[in-house]
Design a protein around this motif. Structure first.
Motif, PDB file in Angstrom:
ATOM      1  N   ARG A   3       0.855  -1.184   0.000  1.00 48.12           N
ATOM      2  CA  ARG A   3       0.000   0.000   0.000  1.00 48.12           C
ATOM      3  C   ARG A   3       0.889   1.231   0.000  1.00 48.12           C
ATOM      4  N   ILE A   4       0.558   2.189  -0.856  1.00 44.55           N
ATOM      5  CA  ILE A   4       1.344   3.416  -0.973  1.00 44.55           C
ATOM      6  C   ILE A   4       0.440   4.606  -0.685  1.00 44.55           C
ATOM      7  N   GLU A   5       0.819   5.429   0.278  1.00 41.92           N
ATOM      8  CA  GLU A   5       0.075   6.638   0.612  1.00 41.92           C
ATOM      9  C   GLU A   5       0.820   7.839   0.041  1.00 41.92           C
ATOM     10  N   LEU A   6       0.067   8.723  -0.597  1.00 44.78           N
ATOM     11  CA  LEU A   6       0.705   9.848  -1.269  1.00 44.78           C
ATOM     12  C   LEU A   6      -0.107  11.118  -1.002  1.00 44.78           C
ATOM     13  N   GLY A   7       0.483  12.061  -0.275  1.00 45.25           N
ATOM     14  CA  GLY A   7      -0.179  13.319   0.045  1.00 45.25           C
ATOM     15  C   GLY A   7       0.718  14.508  -0.206  1.00 45.25           C
ATOM     16  N   PRO A   8       0.197  15.728  -0.028  1.00 45.52           N
ATOM     17  CA  PRO A   8       0.989  16.937  -0.283  1.00 45.52           C
ATOM     18  C   PRO A   8       2.298  16.991   0.507  1.00 45.52           C
ATOM     19  N   LYS A   9       2.280  16.564   1.753  1.00 46.69           N
ATOM     20  CA  LYS A   9       3.500  16.588   2.561  1.00 46.69           C
ATOM     21  C   LYS A   9       4.555  15.637   2.002  1.00 46.69           C
ATOM     22  N   ASP A  10       4.094  14.478   1.506  1.00 43.35           N
ATOM     23  CA  ASP A  10       5.035  13.528   0.897  1.00 43.35           C
ATOM     24  C   ASP A  10       5.668  14.135  -0.343  1.00 43.35           C
ATOM     25  N   LEU A  11       4.860  14.838  -1.151  1.00 44.65           N
ATOM     26  CA  LEU A  11       5.396  15.470  -2.359  1.00 44.65           C
ATOM     27  C   LEU A  11       6.383  16.568  -2.005  1.00 44.65           C
TER      28      LEU A  11
ATOM     29  N   LYS B  89       8.319  16.644   0.487  1.00 44.60           N
ATOM     30  CA  LYS B  89       9.552  16.030   0.980  1.00 44.60           C
ATOM     31  C   LYS B  89      10.196  15.096  -0.056  1.00 44.60           C
ATOM     32  N   GLY B  90       9.514  14.914  -1.198  1.00 47.91           N
ATOM     33  CA  GLY B  90      10.045  14.003  -2.220  1.00 47.91           C
ATOM     34  C   GLY B  90      10.087  12.563  -1.761  1.00 47.91           C
ATOM     35  N   GLN B  91       9.115  12.193  -0.952  1.00 46.81           N
ATOM     36  CA  GLN B  91       9.123  10.848  -0.372  1.00 46.81           C
ATOM     37  C   GLN B  91       7.857  10.064  -0.722  1.00 46.81           C
ATOM     38  N   VAL B  92       7.914   8.775  -0.422  1.00 44.51           N
ATOM     39  CA  VAL B  92       6.780   7.874  -0.571  1.00 44.51           C
ATOM     40  C   VAL B  92       6.560   7.193   0.768  1.00 44.51           C
ATOM     41  N   CYS B  93       5.295   7.078   1.177  1.00 40.21           N
ATOM     42  CA  CYS B  93       4.951   6.319   2.377  1.00 40.21           C
ATOM     43  C   CYS B  93       4.388   4.982   1.936  1.00 40.21           C
ATOM     44  N   MET B  94       5.054   3.890   2.303  1.00 38.43           N
ATOM     45  CA  MET B  94       4.595   2.567   1.875  1.00 38.43           C
ATOM     46  C   MET B  94       4.487   1.629   3.068  1.00 38.43           C
ATOM     47  N   LYS B  95       3.610   0.635   2.917  1.00 35.58           N
ATOM     48  CA  LYS B  95       3.435  -0.384   3.943  1.00 35.58           C
ATOM     49  C   LYS B  95       3.097  -1.696   3.276  1.00 35.58           C
TER      50      LYS B  95
ATOM     51  N   PHE C 136       8.888   5.468   5.314  1.00 35.88           N
ATOM     52  CA  PHE C 136       8.942   6.732   4.579  1.00 35.88           C
ATOM     53  C   PHE C 136      10.272   6.767   3.837  1.00 35.88           C
ATOM     54  N   LEU C 137      10.213   6.718   2.513  1.00 34.21           N
ATOM     55  CA  LEU C 137      11.423   6.574   1.699  1.00 34.21           C
ATOM     56  C   LEU C 137      11.485   7.662   0.633  1.00 34.21           C
ATOM     57  N   PRO C 138      12.694   8.153   0.333  1.00 32.61           N
ATOM     58  CA  PRO C 138      12.844   9.037  -0.827  1.00 32.61           C
ATOM     59  C   PRO C 138      12.321   8.314  -2.068  1.00 32.61           C
ATOM     60  N   GLU C 139      11.634   9.019  -2.936  1.00 36.27           N
ATOM     61  CA  GLU C 139      10.986   8.380  -4.079  1.00 36.27           C
ATOM     62  C   GLU C 139      11.969   7.571  -4.918  1.00 36.27           C
ATOM     63  N   ALA C 140      13.145   8.116  -5.193  1.00 33.98           N
ATOM     64  CA  ALA C 140      14.121   7.405  -6.014  1.00 33.98           C
ATOM     65  C   ALA C 140      14.569   6.110  -5.336  1.00 33.98           C
ATOM     66  N   GLU C 141      14.787   6.184  -4.021  1.00 33.42           N
ATOM     67  CA  GLU C 141      15.187   4.983  -3.282  1.00 33.42           C
ATOM     68  C   GLU C 141      14.066   3.941  -3.312  1.00 33.42           C
ATOM     69  N   PHE C 142      12.840   4.403  -3.152  1.00 33.81           N
ATOM     70  CA  PHE C 142      11.700   3.486  -3.192  1.00 33.81           C
ATOM     71  C   PHE C 142      11.606   2.790  -4.539  1.00 33.81           C
ATOM     72  N   LEU C 143      11.687   3.546  -5.624  1.00 35.60           N
ATOM     73  CA  LEU C 143      11.570   2.955  -6.957  1.00 35.60           C
ATOM     74  C   LEU C 143      12.716   1.990  -7.240  1.00 35.60           C
ATOM     75  N   GLY C 144      13.887   2.315  -6.729  1.00 34.33           N
ATOM     76  CA  GLY C 144      15.031   1.437  -6.958  1.00 34.33           C
ATOM     77  C   GLY C 144      14.989   0.151  -6.154  1.00 34.33           C
ATOM     78  N   SER C 145      14.200   0.143  -5.093  1.00 36.22           N
ATOM     79  CA  SER C 145      14.188  -1.026  -4.202  1.00 36.22           C
ATOM     80  C   SER C 145      12.888  -1.824  -4.235  1.00 36.22           C
ATOM     81  N   VAL C 146      11.874  -1.326  -4.950  1.00 37.49           N
ATOM     82  CA  VAL C 146      10.550  -1.942  -4.835  1.00 37.49           C
ATOM     83  C   VAL C 146      10.530  -3.374  -5.353  1.00 37.49           C
ATOM     84  N   ARG C 147      11.256  -3.676  -6.419  1.00 36.34           N
ATOM     85  CA  ARG C 147      11.277  -5.049  -6.934  1.00 36.34           C
ATOM     86  C   ARG C 147      11.803  -6.009  -5.877  1.00 36.34           C
ATOM     87  N   GLN C 148      12.959  -5.645  -5.277  1.00 37.93           N
ATOM     88  CA  GLN C 148      13.554  -6.519  -4.279  1.00 37.93           C
ATOM     89  C   GLN C 148      12.683  -6.599  -3.031  1.00 37.93           C
TER      90      GLN C 148
END
Length: 517
Positions: free
Chosen positions: A378-386, A388-394, A407-419
């Motif tokens: 599940r990914i939560e995305l709100g104005p505060k996340d934008l 901060k350039g982050q993604v909230c995932m669970k 709470f992860l930087p978007e680039a880090e999240f995208l790079g790690s989501v497969r693993q």
């Protein structure tokens, strides 16, 4: 592994249609396990009873998408081992069923027979296929002439019908979907090799894709498929301690070859009957998937079989925030949808399926809804996340590597989501193995046995058995416990002589016993 989900405020908020379904809580496993199972299937939108057709079910899109993923992976494995798909008629002449004596005896109570069609009584009744050994044997006899035609390896994806008196969605229904493999060989050794190869295809698939640990073994004579010389199986442990036969592979010997006169000319020019196998799994696998992983909050699905991998929940309070958040959600969905989580050896691509939940509901209700459908992330995305350039995932359930919200930087999240998803897959398998191990016992006395299986209680029990059908039947009659399998090497305790738990007679090795579905 924790089974706790997200915010439960959604329990009273209504669902995608604002319907009453989402006002109801799922029965807990401790309260009523069978009801829990039915609730998980229903609220997970997998299936529902087809009450107008006795004993059948309607598989809903979310449930059928799981079956499609099962089909895709298994079909690739079958083709990789030299099998080709074909299709045979649903209706089988009754005389075909009668040709193999053991076969008709084994299936007689379950047969559905068509006696009238086109307003007239049929000259010969048809049986709606309970399985297809007989009709495929008929066509094998037409297709096989020489040893050059062998081996012949065919698979069929189909529906079958067995008239069940007591039904439960996915586990036992009058009509169900399955695949059935049928092969013909020049020697018994080749047929046995095929039977074992396909057993291990099933076992590997169950563990690698469904994250369901299984025990591979041989059925006793009384549990053997009608007409087979030997039946091999994979047995899975369910959370109530019962076993589920998740797949079977049969050495048919020459029984069906002789019944349908399937002969070939060998290299010496002599005529011989072929040696045949058959093997199959069904939509029962979905029931096993549910009972292996799910919790009191609903469905839990491994990523490799989940129809939806991630649900993005846009969160905003003011109208002017909506456009910005939705644009970011669409961009994130596009990036995630380009990620392939298929293992390198797979013969197909498995790109992430991502949904944006923009329904007019409170976020908590959405969390709860996706939780019950088993979506892994599940990914939560709100104005505060934008900002901060982050993604909230669970993740749907906590694992040692990923607990609670991250709470992860978007680039880090995208790079790690497969693993992350592949690690989650592995964690579900590890958790299932741990639960099975904690509920597996070694029993040496009848008193221990009766205490272990008192009432509705069940575990996986390794016990000595004297090898006789009489003892097997007596144990089943007294306790409802059956011998699930005689384990293959490495699948259970090492073979050692002992004393039968019931009769006290000598035993060659321990066998797996449990109550079963």
């Amino acid at each position: 592994m924790s089974g706790k989900g997200g915010n439960k405020q959604g329990k009273k908020q209504g669902g995608s249609k604002g319907g009453k379904q989402h006002e109801l809580a799922i029965t807990t496993r401790a309260e009523d396990y069978p009801k829990w199972y039915q609730d998980v299937v229903r609220f997970g939108e997998l299936a529902e009873p087809a009450k107008v057709v006795k004993g059948c079910m309607v598989i809903r899109p979310h449930g059928y998408a799981i079956w499609e993923k099962i089909q895709r992976d298994l079909d690739a494995r079958f083709k990789n081992t030299g099998h080709r798909n074909a299709y045979f008629p649903l209706l089988v002449p009754q005389s075909f069923i009668m040709k193999e004596a053991e076969h008709i005896e084994g299936f007689a109570p379950e047969l559905a027979v068509v006696t009238h069609a086109g307003g007239q009584e049929l000259e010969e009744p048809y049986v709606i296929r309970p399985t297809s050994e007989t009709i495929i044997g008929h066509f094998f006899a037409k297709w096989i002439d020489s040893h050059r035609d062998l081996p012949l390896k065919i698979n069929q994806w189909a529906n079958v019908m067995r008239w069940e008196l007591r039904t439960r969605m996915f586990l036992r229904t009058t009509e169900f979907l399955w695949q059935e493999g049928h092969t013909a060989h020049a020697t018994h050794e080749e047929a046995i090799e095929e039977t074992l190869q396909m057993l291990h295809v099933y076992g590997d698939f169950a563990e690698e894709v469904l994250a369901v640990p299984v025990t591979r073994g041989i059925k006793t004579a009384s549990e053997r498929f009608a007409g087979a010389l030997e039946t091999y199986c994979i047995e899975a442990w369910m959370q109530d301690g019962k076993a589920l036969q998740a797949g079977t592979s049969h050495d048919l010997g020459q029984n069906f070859g002789k019944a349908f006169d399937v002969k070939f000319q060998n290299e010496a020019g002599d005529l011989e009957h072929v040696w045949q196998t058959s093997w199959g799994v069904s939509t029962r696998l979905i029931g096993g998937l549910v009972m292996t992983h799910s919790d009191d909050d609903g469905l839990v699905l491994p990523p490799r079989v989940a129809p939806i991998h991630a649900a993005i929940i846009p969160i905003f309070r003011k109208a002017h925030e909506k456009e910005r958040v939705m644009e970011a959600a669409e961009r994130l969905k596009e990036q995630l949808s380009a990620i392939d989580i298929a293992p390198e050896r797979a013969r197909y691509r498995d790109f992430l399926e991502v949904v944006i939940d923009d329904r007019d509901m409170r976020p908590g209700a959405k969390f709860y809804d996706w939780e019950r459908r088993g979506v892994p992330m599940r990914i939560e995305l709100g104005p505060k996340d934008l900002d901060k350039g982050q993604v909230c995932m669970k993740m749907r359930v906590d694992t040692p590597a990923c607990s609670g919200k991250q709470f992860l930087p978007e680039a880090e999240f995208l790079g790690s989501v497969r693993q992350r998803l592949l690690d989650y897959q592995d964690a579900l398998l590890a958790a299932a193995k741990a639960r099975r191990a904690a509920n597996t016992v070694t029993l040496d006395t009848w008193e221990e046995f009766e205490a272990t299986f008192a009432g509705d209680e069940s575990k996986f029990a390794w016990c000595h058995w004297d090898g006789t059908a009489e003892t097997e039947a007596a144990i089943k009659d007294k306790t409802k416990v059956t011998i699930r399998c005689v384990p293959l090497e490495g699948q259970g305790p090492a073979a050692e002589p002992g004393t039968c738990i019931f009769s006290g007679k000598p035993s060659k090795q321990r066998v797996l016993m449990a109550k079963a579905y």
